[in-house]
Enzyme design. Sequence first.
Site, short mmCIF file in Angstrom:
data_model
loop_
_atom_site.label_atom_id
_atom_site.label_comp_id
_atom_site.label_asym_id
_atom_site.label_seq_id
_atom_site.Cartn_x
_atom_site.Cartn_y
_atom_site.Cartn_z
N LYS A 1 2.15 -3.22 6.77
CA LYS A 1 2.52 -3.44 5.36
C LYS A 1 4.03 -3.28 5.17
O LYS A 1 4.68 -4.07 4.49
CB LYS A 1 1.77 -2.45 4.45
CG LYS A 1 0.28 -2.73 4.32
CD LYS A 1 0.01 -4.07 3.64
CE LYS A 1 -1.45 -4.32 3.40
NZ LYS A 1 -1.71 -5.64 2.76
N TYR B 1 -1.70 0.35 10.31
CA TYR B 1 -1.93 -0.39 9.07
C TYR B 1 -0.71 -0.28 8.15
O TYR B 1 -0.18 -1.27 7.67
CB TYR B 1 -3.18 0.14 8.36
CG TYR B 1 -3.31 -0.34 6.94
CD1 TYR B 1 -2.96 0.49 5.87
CD2 TYR B 1 -3.75 -1.62 6.67
CE1 TYR B 1 -3.06 0.04 4.57
CE2 TYR B 1 -3.84 -2.08 5.36
CZ TYR B 1 -3.50 -1.24 4.32
OH TYR B 1 -3.59 -1.68 3.03
N SER C 1 0.83 -1.21 0.00
CA SER C 1 0.00 0.00 0.00
C SER C 1 0.86 1.25 0.00
O SER C 1 1.96 1.26 0.56
CB SER C 1 -0.88 0.00 1.26
OG SER C 1 -1.45 1.26 1.47
C1 WQD Z 1 -10.02 9.70 0.33
C2 WQD Z 1 -10.31 11.18 0.48
C3 WQD Z 1 -10.71 11.86 2.74
C4 WQD Z 1 -14.43 9.58 3.18
C5 WQD Z 1 -7.60 4.62 1.99
C6 WQD Z 1 -7.11 3.64 2.98
C7 WQD Z 1 -5.68 3.33 2.66
C8 WQD Z 1 -5.55 2.81 1.27
C9 WQD Z 1 -6.18 3.77 0.27
C10 WQD Z 1 -5.34 0.40 1.24
C11 WQD Z 1 -9.61 11.81 1.70
C12 WQD Z 1 -11.96 12.06 1.89
C13 WQD Z 1 -13.26 10.13 2.68
C14 WQD Z 1 -15.53 10.40 3.47
C15 WQD Z 1 -14.26 12.30 2.74
N1 WQD Z 1 -6.14 1.52 1.16
N2 WQD Z 1 -13.19 11.48 2.46
N3 WQD Z 1 -15.40 11.75 3.24
O1 WQD Z 1 -7.84 7.75 3.34
O2 WQD Z 1 -6.81 8.04 1.04
O3 WQD Z 1 -6.88 5.80 2.06
O4 WQD Z 1 -7.50 4.05 0.71
O5 WQD Z 1 -4.16 0.34 1.15
O6 WQD Z 1 -5.26 2.37 3.57
O7 WQD Z 1 -7.24 4.23 4.22
O8 WQD Z 1 -9.02 6.91 1.27
O9 WQD Z 1 -11.35 7.01 0.56
O10 WQD Z 1 -10.85 7.12 3.04
O11 WQD Z 1 -10.30 9.07 1.59
O12 WQD Z 1 -14.18 13.52 2.54
O13 WQD Z 1 -16.63 9.96 3.93
O14 WQD Z 1 -11.71 11.36 0.69
O15 WQD Z 1 -10.53 12.95 3.63
O16 WQD Z 1 -9.21 13.11 1.34
P1 WQD Z 1 -7.60 7.24 1.98
P2 WQD Z 1 -10.46 7.48 1.65
#
Ligand code: WQD
Length: 335
Positions: free
Chosen positions: A152, A148, A124
């Site tokens: 990894k 997490y 990741s």
């Molecule tokens: C994306 C953007 C939030 C939800 C995740 C996993 C990480 C990896 C990749 C496995 C951010 C914003 C989110 C919501 C929002 N997976 N957001 N409202 O945090 O980049 O990473 O996916 O390896 O481990 O944690 O992805 O989709 O949670 O957030 O505004 O209800 O969307 O702040 O900017 P993230 P995400």
Amino acid sequence: MNILLTGGLGFIGSHTATVLADYGHHVVIIDNLYNSQKETLNSLRSITGKVLPFYEGDVRDLPLLKRILKEEQIECVIHFAGLKSVAQSQTNPLEYFDNNVGGSIALLEAMQAINIKKLIFSSSATVYGAPQYLPYDEAHPLQPINVYGRTKLQVEEILQDLSQSDDAWSIVCLRYFNPIGAHNCGLIGERPQGIPNNLMPYLCQVASGQLPHLNIFGDDYDTKDGTGERDYIHVMDLAEGHAAALALMNRQTGFEAINLGTGNPVSVYELVHAFERSIQRTIPRIVQKRRSGDLPIYYAKVDKASRLLNWRAQRDLQAMCDSSWKYEQKIRAVL
Ligand code: WQD
């Protein structure tokens, strides 16, 4: 090849199974169904037209793993099985280290015992931590900021040490950015347990009426429109990246870490607007304060994947949104 997919009924694993089966590989799946559904197996069998032998079990079950590797004459393993919620990892570190690190060690011990030394590991972008420069290339320092990401990274370090101790190992670590989207048939997709943490599944559930509105976690970042930017990649592009990694793994030995992303940062608002084009209506949203642990922006340098895998992501943001929405409509119609 005979390929074992651990966690093969999960989001990335199931999509990869369809691509590998299409390429003519014999795909075998082990999954403990902790964060996946058994009906995904039926969907995979109807999509691929293949039997796809399935074993319900946990990668920490060494005797079961050895039996599968031997009886199915496995030639290589793609290791997807693991827990993947950043938030949960912070509150349950032991569960994450036991599953993600302990599970990987058990798998590697079973492989070594049967002399199977070809592995693709589902890593990741969270191994990079706060960006010292962007885009992240594979040489970027590895300083994960959550449990997490540390699980990894620890597995990557174990894999590096293993390949240095025995040059018969061929190991490719694929560092995923933000996989979204679904297979275009609409039968498989991302279906997290409970209330989704991630943006796309949350958006889908707002659109299908399961959730009242989207919370936008911060619009005051130093980014193009104030919201967080991420490198969203279509899960089918990611799946095809695994097939390309197999070819590399068969050409060389040693350890290789490769980013799988598009190289294009996309903001929350850009994704929401693309998703609204898919559903032909607006998404109710409320701007909230920033989510702790979120980085403002990160995205991939994709030159190494292009050079070593002869692979680049092909599908655009609209295709990601359209396919996610098609899947959400299908599962809501049957739920
Ligand atoms: C994306 C953007 C939030 C939800 C995740 C996993 C990480 C990896 C990749 C496995 C951010 C914003 C989110 C919501 C929002 N997976 N957001 N409202 O945090 O980049 O990473 O996916 O390896 O481990 O944690 O992805 O989709 O949670 O957030 O505004 O209800 O969307 O702040 O900017 P993230 P995400």
